[in-house]
Design an enzyme around this catalytic site. Structure first.
Site, PDB file in Angstrom:
ATOM      1  N   ARG A  18      40.503  50.993  38.754  1.00 52.39           N
ATOM      2  CA  ARG A  18      40.570  51.970  39.854  1.00 52.39           C
ATOM      3  C   ARG A  18      40.198  53.390  39.445  1.00 52.39           C
ATOM      4  O   ARG A  18      40.505  54.333  40.178  1.00 52.39           O
ATOM      5  CB  ARG A  18      41.964  51.976  40.490  1.00 52.39           C
ATOM      6  CG  ARG A  18      42.523  50.626  40.878  1.00 52.39           C
ATOM      7  CD  ARG A  18      41.653  49.901  41.869  1.00 52.39           C
ATOM      8  NE  ARG A  18      42.325  48.727  42.436  1.00 52.39           N
ATOM      9  CZ  ARG A  18      41.656  47.681  42.905  1.00 52.39           C
ATOM     10  NH1 ARG A  18      40.341  47.617  42.871  1.00 52.39           N
ATOM     11  NH2 ARG A  18      42.322  46.674  43.434  1.00 52.39           N
ATOM     12  N   ASN A  20      41.333  37.457  46.830  1.00 50.61           N
ATOM     13  CA  ASN A  20      39.966  37.003  47.048  1.00 50.61           C
ATOM     14  C   ASN A  20      39.323  36.628  45.716  1.00 50.61           C
ATOM     15  O   ASN A  20      39.196  37.475  44.863  1.00 50.61           O
ATOM     16  CB  ASN A  20      39.178  38.143  47.719  1.00 50.61           C
ATOM     17  CG  ASN A  20      37.955  37.623  48.412  1.00 50.61           C
ATOM     18  OD1 ASN A  20      37.782  36.421  48.561  1.00 50.61           O
ATOM     19  ND2 ASN A  20      37.088  38.529  48.802  1.00 50.61           N
ATOM     20  N   ASP A  23      41.662  39.130  36.839  1.00 53.14           N
ATOM     21  CA  ASP A  23      41.320  39.765  38.125  1.00 53.14           C
ATOM     22  C   ASP A  23      42.442  40.717  38.559  1.00 53.14           C
ATOM     23  O   ASP A  23      42.739  40.834  39.754  1.00 53.14           O
ATOM     24  CB  ASP A  23      41.029  38.723  39.211  1.00 53.14           C
ATOM     25  CG  ASP A  23      40.232  39.327  40.370  1.00 53.14           C
ATOM     26  OD1 ASP A  23      39.854  40.519  40.308  1.00 53.14           O
ATOM     27  OD2 ASP A  23      39.999  38.606  41.360  1.00 53.14           O
TER      28      ASP A  23
HETATM   29  O1  DOR Z   1      41.398  40.023  45.440  1.00 51.51           O
HETATM   30  C1  DOR Z   1      40.495  40.765  45.060  1.00 51.51           C
HETATM   31  N1  DOR Z   1      40.721  42.063  44.807  1.00 51.51           N
HETATM   32  N2  DOR Z   1      39.278  40.257  44.909  1.00 51.51           N
HETATM   33  C2  DOR Z   1      38.217  41.044  44.633  1.00 51.51           C
HETATM   34  O2  DOR Z   1      37.142  40.546  44.504  1.00 51.51           O
HETATM   35  C3  DOR Z   1      38.366  42.497  44.530  1.00 51.51           C
HETATM   36  C4  DOR Z   1      39.739  42.846  44.143  1.00 51.51           C
HETATM   37  C5  DOR Z   1      40.031  44.313  44.314  1.00 51.51           C
HETATM   38  O3  DOR Z   1      39.247  45.135  43.828  1.00 51.51           O
HETATM   39  O4  DOR Z   1      41.051  44.660  44.921  1.00 51.51           O
HETATM   40 ZN    ZN Z   2      35.834  39.267  42.314  1.00 42.43          ZN
END
Ligand code: DOR
Ligand code: ZN
Length: 396
Positions: free
Chosen positions: A54, A257, A284
């Site tokens: 971020r 996601n 992730d």
């Molecule tokens: O769940 C997700 N969050 N999938 C993504 O591809 C992006 C990520 C995010 O940056 O929050």
């Molecule tokens: Zn992703």
């Protein structure tokens, strides 16, 4: 430093002995501080291929520093940060921010976006990237549009050319956005087979060269099988899965996601890990504020729970040897990034994690070092506590 009495485990297997770190490097001999690690396991520290830090621009969700501290708590000393920052990370100047902010806490590399500012078409910024310059090579180890798929097949091919030329892995978030509103299985599966088709086409036309295409957070049995099949056919592809997709299924109501999938998908991922077909586990890690989560932001924080979740799910429940988990969390990710980490061999970075496999922990997000509290694991108990993370021979 000498770590004594530990069970030493890396991808090669397990042995008893002392581990010496001198000048930040694993070495034959060592002196100075002695850590008595009796009853603990020492593994190469984990390397996360897929972290959202971020920084810049979304630092209310996480800063590179808070993310790096979360990494250490979880046994990670290397993060590969995704480019969906504000502005989007499309040049070295922006890449420098997260890397330097985490300096001295842990190693951070920053992915550069596949298209400039995620515009879906411009790849000129990749031509401008000069990795013969030390700084760029130090900061940037991968190309990724993560958060989005690359909608145009033509542009995807253009990106493959650049990834090949730069010798950097392309980390693929396979999602056809136009299909996501209709069916989240179709969105991942169709984009995955399109991407594989184009990698195949590219290799036939130009040769594989230095091309490396790595599929992120693969979550469906169909996509997973398609990628494994492509790998068998000799395409330069690899794949990662996440701790949440192997520990949870769609009976858990949590937005991420790609989404949490059916139990049959979860078991297919686990079985392919047991078969040695999966290359890496990546978190992730995607921190959001409570308000953003309420508004539907997808994602979860994963750095501080990854090891316990994976150790319990894979090693305790499914008999995966710990050395295999080490391969998935350290050795293979380090190899993909091309860094001198991920094993306990002499000459490797002195980055080590000590874990207590018999200790059961209960996840308490209020204690996270991450700014994010968004986890579906809150209150869940897992075996495998991260006791200590050693970064370049320093205890943190
Ligand atoms: O769940 C997700 N969050 N999938 C993504 O591809 C992006 C990520 C995010 O940056 O929050
Ligand atoms: Zn992703």
């Amino acid at each position: 430093m000498i770590i004594s009495n530990a069970n030493l485990v890396d991808w090669r297997g397990e042995r008893k002995g002392d581990l010496c770190i001198e000048d930040g490097i694993i070495s034959k001999t060592g002196g100075g501080k002695v850590i008595n690690a009796a009853g603990l396991y020492a593994l190469p520290a984990f390397v996360d291929l897929h972290t959202h830090l971020r920084t810049p621009g979304l630092t209310h969700k996480e800063t590179a520093a808070s993310g790096a501290r979360a990494a250490l708590r979880g046994g990670y000393t290397t993060l590969n940060a995704m480019a969906n920052t504000r502005p989007v990370c499309s040049n070295t100047e922006i890449a420098r921010e997260a890397v330097t902010q985490a300096d001295g806490i842990c190693d951070v590399y920053q992915a550069i976006s596949a298209t400039k500012d995620f515009d879906g078409k411009t790849v000129a910024h990749l031509d401008a990237l000069d990795i013969s310059l030390n700084e760029e090579k130090q900061y940037i180890k991968s190309i990724s549009e993560d958060g989005y798929g690359i909608a145009s097949g033509g542009v995807f091919l253009e990106v493959l050319h650049r990834a090949d030329k730069l010798g950097m892995p392309l980390l693929v978030h396979a999602e056809d956005a136009a299909l996501s509103a209709v069916d989240m299985y179709a969105a991942e599966d169709l984009e995955t087979i399109r991407d594989l088709y184009l990698v195949d086409l590219y290799c036939k036309k130009y040769g594989a060269g230095n091309l490396k295409v790595h599929f992120c957070h693969v979550s469906t049995e169909f996509s997973m099988n398609a990628i494994i099949d492509a790998k068998r056919r000799g395409l330069p592809v690899t794949l990662e899965v996440t701790p949440h997709h192997i520990a949870l299924n769609d009976s858990t109501d949590f937005r991420v996601n790609p989404p949490l999938r059916r139990e049959s998908d979860r078991m297919a991922l686990i079985n392919s890990i047991l078969d040695g077909q999966i290359d890496a586990i990546a978190t992730d890690h995607a921190p959001h504020t409570a308000q953003d989560k309420l508004n539907g932001a997808p994602g979860l924080v994963g750095l501080e729970t990854a090891f316990s979740v994976c150790y319990t799910t894979l090693c305790r429940q499914n008999n995966l040897p710990l050395s295999k988990l080490s391969e998935l969390m350290s050795r293979n990710p380090a190899r993909l990034l091309g860094i001198n980490k991920g094993t306990l061999d002499i000459g490797m970075a002195g980055d080590v994690v000590l874990v207590n496999l018999e200790r059961e922990i209960t996840v308490d997000s209020s204690k996270f070092a991450s700014k994010g509290r968004n986890t579906p694991f809150d209150g869940h108990s897992y075996f495998g506590e991260v006791v200590m993370t050693i970064y370049g021979g320093d205890v943190l």
